[in-house]
Structures are given as C-alpha cells and as structure tokens.
Enzyme design. Sequence first.
Site, PDB file in Angstrom:
ATOM      1  CD  GLU A  49      -3.060  -0.979   2.202  1.00 58.79           C
ATOM      2  OE1 GLU A  49      -2.976  -0.087   3.059  1.00 58.79           O
ATOM      3  OE2 GLU A  49      -4.015  -1.761   2.129  1.00 58.79           O
ATOM      4  CD  GLU A  81      -4.021  -5.906   3.788  1.00 57.04           C
ATOM      5  OE1 GLU A  81      -4.865  -5.107   4.247  1.00 57.04           O
ATOM      6  OE2 GLU A  81      -2.792  -5.739   3.897  1.00 57.04           O
TER       7      GLU A  81
HETATM    8  C1  FCB Z   1      -4.732  -2.231   5.362  1.00 59.68           C
HETATM    9  C2  FCB Z   1      -3.366  -2.599   5.913  1.00 59.68           C
HETATM   10  C3  FCB Z   1      -3.411  -3.681   6.957  1.00 59.68           C
HETATM   11  C4  FCB Z   1      -4.586  -3.480   7.897  1.00 59.68           C
HETATM   12  C5  FCB Z   1      -5.866  -3.308   7.133  1.00 59.68           C
HETATM   13  C6  FCB Z   1      -7.088  -3.154   8.004  1.00 59.68           C
HETATM   14  O1  FCB Z   1      -4.678  -0.936   4.849  1.00 59.68           O
HETATM   15  O2  FCB Z   1      -2.541  -3.032   4.877  1.00 59.68           O
HETATM   16  O3  FCB Z   1      -2.183  -3.712   7.608  1.00 59.68           O
HETATM   17  O4  FCB Z   1      -4.339  -2.435   8.743  1.00 59.68           O
HETATM   18  O5  FCB Z   1      -5.769  -2.188   6.298  1.00 59.68           O
END
Ligand code: FCB
Length: 482
Positions: free
Chosen positions: A200, A389
Amino acid sequence: MTGISRRDIGKALGAAAAVAAAGKGAAATAAAAPLAPRHLRFPPGFLWGCATAAYQIEGAVKEDGRGVTNWDVFSHTPGRVANGDTGDVADDSYRLFREDTKLLKALGVSTYRMSLAWARIFPEGRGKPNPKGIDHYQRVVDNLLENGITPYVTLFHWDLPEALPGGWRNRDTARAFADYAGYATSKLSDRVRHFMTTNEFRCFTDLGHKEGIHAPGLKLPDVEANQVRHHGVLAHGLAVQAIRAFARPGTQVGLAENPVFSVPVIESPDHIDAARRATRDDNAMFLGAVMEGRYSDFYLETAGASAPKVEPGDMKAIGSPVDFVGLNVYQPQYVRADPGSRRGYAILPHLPSSPRMASPWLYVGPEVAYWAVRYVSELWHPKALFISENGCSADDPLVAGRIDDSDRVMYLRNYIAQFHRAVSEGYPLKGYFLWSLMDNFEWADGYGKRFGIHYVDFATQRRIPKLSAAWYRELIRRNEMV
Ligand code: FCB
C-alpha cells in the site's frame, strides 16, 4: 452468472421444487437447472488464505537483535496511537507462530500472506545482516510448509528501520530497500516462491508524510510529499530488479496495493467508462506508474511545479514487469459520468447513512470487489491478480465464550460473491487472502479495532475462533459460497 441475486435464486429454487413436487415433467424442471445452488462455486485450485503483517502481530521488538523501526518510535510518541497502544507485544507471534500455523491449518487455508520485519534482518536498514533475523523467518516458513501451507511473503509492510537517515524522504532508502529485498529473497527463495515488495504505497507515503496520521507523522507540502511517493514506487521497482537478480529463477514477484477503487453508480456504458477513467487518474502516481512505467500526463499536469523529480532510469525501474498484482480491497468510491466536467466524471461523497463497519473509513460496498478486479484488468492487464487483503473491523462482543460476528460474515459473504462475479467473467483472479487471521495492532487505532476471524485476548494471548472462522472454513472446504 451476473446480475442474479441470492433472492432470485431462492425464488427459482422454490419454483423448481414446486414443479418437481407437482410432477409436471422433465422439461419444466430442466429449465430451472442453470440456477442450481452451486452458482457461486470457485474454480479448482483457487487459493484461499489469510493475511497478517509483522509489526501488527509479532511483538518481541527487542528480541534477537531486531533494530528500532519508525512504528516503534511513532507508537511510543504520546498522542499518536489510540489508547497509547504500541506493537511491543501485539499477538506475541514471534514466539507463538506455531500456534498461529495451527489456526491456519484448522481453517484449511492453502496459503498465508505474512511480512518480514526488515529491521530483524538489517537492524540498521542496510550494511551487516543479522543472521538471527533470517533464521527466524526460515523457521516460520518451514513450519508453514510442514503443515501444507504456502507462504506469500511481503517484504515491506510499513515498519521501516529507524536508522535509515530521512526515511522515505531520502532517495537512498529506495536503494537500501532493494538491497534488503535481494538479500532476503536470496535466503528464502529456496522455500518461498511468491514475494510482494511493498504494501500500500498510499498509506506509507501519504498517510505518513502528508496527512500525518501514520509513522512518521509528517504533514509535508505537496512538493516533498510527491517526492516521497516517487521514492516509494522507485523502491518497489528497484526491489523487483534485485529479486530477479538474486532470488532463484522462477521466483514470482508482485506487490500488494490499495488503489482507490471506483464503482459506477449505474452499470451503463457512460458511468462504467467514467469510473474507469477515475480509476486511472486516482492511481496514476502508484499502480499506474508501476504498470505503465510512466506518470500520466494528468498526474504531471495536476502536480505542476510539485511534480516529483525523476532521475534517468527511474521510470524503467518502476515499470519493471511483475508476475502478479495483489489488491487490498475494502471501501468503494462511487462515481458517475459528468460530461460537463474537466475529466468527464464526478466523485460522489459518502453520505451520513452510507453503511460502514466498525472503522469510520470502512464504508461497505461489495460491488467494489468486482470493479476493482475488472478495472485493474482492463487498464493494466496484469498476468495474475490476487486479493492480498479483504476483511473488516467489527464490534466482536465476547458473550459466554463466543464471538458471533454475523456482521463480519455478512460483509465477507457479499464481497466474496462479487469476487466470484469477476472470476466467472474470466478476469485472472487466482486467490484471496482474508484480512486478518486474528485481531492485531491496527496501526493508529491500536487494539481498539478488531479485524480478525480469531479473537485475541491480549491479556492472555488466547486465540478464540469467531463465527466468521467457522464460516470461512466451510467456504474453503466446499470451494463455494456458503
Ligand atoms: C490495510 C493494511 C493492513 C490493515 C488493514 C485493516 O490498509 O494493509 O495492515 O491495517 O488495512
């Protein structure tokens, strides 16, 4: 497959059962067949996994020669993290990793996305490696492999060695990252076949250097913040080159990125085109640069005199071909066509009544799952995509030893149904990592926001599977929506 809601399916199945019961003949029953309940089945070999990150779970911040990181400093600065929480202990996974592997095994996942703490391997960020750092991660990886779980390893998930002068404001940090990436992958690629460089860009550049809410907590003017962004993507690109040079041949390299994902308000060609244009514009400084090897004219024009300083060879490095792209998918941005405007689209604000989960930023919009995969595929044609994610925070009350997080199950079920839509339309989505295996240190929110499918009692380090863990296990077992 598209456009069929669960309600329609229920109605159709009810109708089919009624026809069969009335003995009305094969033709009528056969007509209902396409709506069989297995409509949300995933292809064989689709990977199901969970994700975590080093600083959020490991603790043991002074163990075995680990160096200090930006997040150690930030979390120990009063007023930076909710409740004064720090990652000093977190889930104690540095010591309890074998327990965590057992949780993964009980879920039946085939993969696990984890990150390495750069400062365990190079306590000063560069220079002399600390052998205990690599030894630890070899043990973690071996334990996963012995249990039939394939590790996907992120090299940088925000915990930057504090000793690097200037951090991401300094271009040299990109070079140091590439050196660390080459070294770590040379030591691990005999057993890890998939690496993600950075996690990110927007969060470790803008949130840390422009908005000041993540480490190192700066609010720099645009000209400096844009340079930080450039160093972030440059670090990724140089790392891809280093991994290709030092890791075993065939090692798969990608990144985990959270682009701003636009969703067309109506699925008609004008709105669909508008949201696609917004997706390219919004991400021109990050995923766009990586996939196109250039900054878009729009980005450069908008930045004007604040545009980043680019040295010869930078854009070629940034655009180094990747084997896959990981997408972190959470909240949507709704977009409509606006023919009168400069870019032909309008971004709609979230409304007070827009649904959200427990984190104020986490607006719910399951369709973003489909459009994320589709737009990234259409704009940049990655060879393979993973959802690196997806998940949500929830209140998670512990009642009589149980956490019945039906709200999280609702969220996951709806998002995964939309990922299924993308898979069924042929986009190259190969796997899904749920964030997160267990509750952990949620950055500036500390331990107050729980994202796990296992509840963690931080006083005892006991892990308790939530309802969502049972649900995910069943989904994985059947490889279809449950
Ligand atoms: C993302 C992050 C991860 C976690 C989630 C909820 O942005 O990569 O580490 O904090 O959000």
